[in-house]
Design a protein around this motif. Sequence first.
Motif: not given
Length: 718
Positions: A662-690
């Motif tokens: 994940g990306i750290a707010v105000g300190l974006v260099d804290l985690n310089p690399v991200q792994t894409i865990e999942r790409v999905w389609i929903g009605a509301v971001p952050g709500a897998p139930s949608s």
Amino acid sequence: MDLPKALLEPPWARKPAPAPSGDEPIIVPGLVPPDDRAVVWEPGEREEWAAVRPFGSWQDGDWEKAAEEFRDGRMGYEPTRAGFLAQAPEHLARPLLAGWEPHVTWDFDHSLRPIVARFETAAWDVSVRLAKQNPYGTGPVVMPFLSADVARMVADWLHRLKSAQKLAHAWFDRHALAAVPYLVPDALGKRVGPRRGAVKALRTIEGDVVGAARVHGDEAAEAVARLLAAAPAGAAPVEPPIRAPSLPRWLDADALPRPVLREGGELPRDAARNLLLALTVSPGARLDATAVVDGAAQVCEPESLTALVWAQFEAWQAAGMPKGSGFVLSALGRFGDDVVVRRLAPLAKEWPGRSGGYSSAVQGLEALVDIGTDLALTHLNGIAQKSRYKGLRGEAQRKLARIAERRGLTPGQLADRLVPDFGLDADGTLTLDYGPRRFVVSFDEQLRPQVADEGGTRRKALPKPGAKDDPDLAPAAHRRFAELRKDVRAVASAEVARLESAMVAGRAWTRDEFGAFLVAHPLMWHLARRLVWLAGDRAFRLAEDRTFADLDDETVEPAASADVRIAHPLLLGDSLAAWSQVFADYEILQPFPQLGRPVHTLADGAGGGLERFEGLTVPTGRFLGLTRTAWKRGAPQDNGIEHWISCTLAPGVTVVVDLSPGIAVGLVDLNPVQTIERVWIGAVPGAPSSAIENGLAGVDPVLVSELLADLTRLTATY
């Protein structure tokens, strides 16, 4: 010459007039106003307010989670909170409305209207509180309200605030005699402030005011009759003493240039100081210094007033931009010109990056709005599109949205009208006259100026004036080119990006709009003629004579009713290769990738092939780069970590990319690399139930293609 009286005798220097005998207070003790609250709608008004779309709009989704974010403060942006209250299920929104205490000073009337229409008296307290904070901007929201507290507030505006006079008169015209019972106790009471406002209001209302006052008894009615007889309707009550304004310590009035009078000579020292003092007075203050400023504008050369306010601005900068000096930027808005715009806009864009600079940046945007020239609004539009500071970008967008709304336009239509022609000839060129020789300036596919001599021979740059050139014409022409190059550079990238966004979004122009703002516009013509367009299902380009040409260079004339849009390559189908060949044959370079743009389609299967991006490792900086377009970073979760980015393609259809760690707010260099865990389609971001089972079915194929292109570039290896 005779100077305006206001410049020589400003309002703070005048002695208050003695109280006329008719303004002696008449007291009837013990009167109490009605304690009810009523929302009085005009026919169709409530429906009109309910239809207002808040600046912070919501789509159906995980309302429970959004309500939790509202309660714990994670939903911190007030227009977004207002949008939630206007659209969330009532059982969630109503309890939150009761404790909502937004802290805003700008125009919030637009966002409150649908909330008032929906909840009426439940929205009373927040509406009245914000109207008190900003009568001019938020005051209109109390127009339907009728009660003792609102009547007292509006009467105070009528007595005290010039900026709210029109609104106050409109409120009393609307409620008329129904407002009288709420005003009489104050008008006949001992408290001086409420009494002055109520007396003036009673003298403003037309009709049988005495009869309406009789609900408080005959003694009160007779007292009101004596009040009305003591002075004619509209007579102003005695004003309390006015405190004179003062100049800040950092401003040396004698070091500033003296304004020049139109008839020659300088503005006298005392009058110039009065002008500076008047400029420090905020609009809407009880002390009205408008006549002083207007008087200076009447008798002084505009250029000298511009020089004065710019010198004042430079003094403010040299002092470290001390707080409480918003009048400096307001003065630029009053007397600034395009030269000020060129200097101010780049500074305002950078101020959010310095401590305490955001408020100054917002005031800088207000100054651009007040200057109001095409160039000023064009710079504002550029900030709205490309500022690297999200807050400033949103503020500029809201200002443009309000300007567009007042003009009855969409933001895109307003942007069309904001592109200056920079004094170019009808053919999109500019001739620079050096006397014995002339040069012609045209523009390439990125709106970079190109210089040629009269014979058409290209030159690397515009030459400096020489000994044989006209000593007046040549330097002026050289300066004109320098200004043109700077001005066009400021708008070029924004206009190219705007057209590319219009292609992706499928924005359409009417034939008249297309002709006026793209074909006939001397600057935009240089971009328009380098693209393929669609009118209905007919593709065409713009020939040199501005006619519409098809693949065979035959002139075509689409139906007058057909809207025009930029052709995405996906929509050109089998003709894409042929159009690419035409542009290659004519050596037409495009302002952005159109014909050579990658085209993507979904793979078969429920996921549409999006799972192929899962498990890939990507530098964090690339995700941040995506947010310059339609992608948005997720809401911070535990420890301020954003675990997703998302892109909304249609109402209720959002593509979400889950990230780890994940990306750290105000300190974006804290985690310089991200792994894409999942790409999905929903009605509301952050709500897998949608999550949506049918994926992107039914979504515009152009938007899907652009989405896949973004993900492909994001995960490409270099």
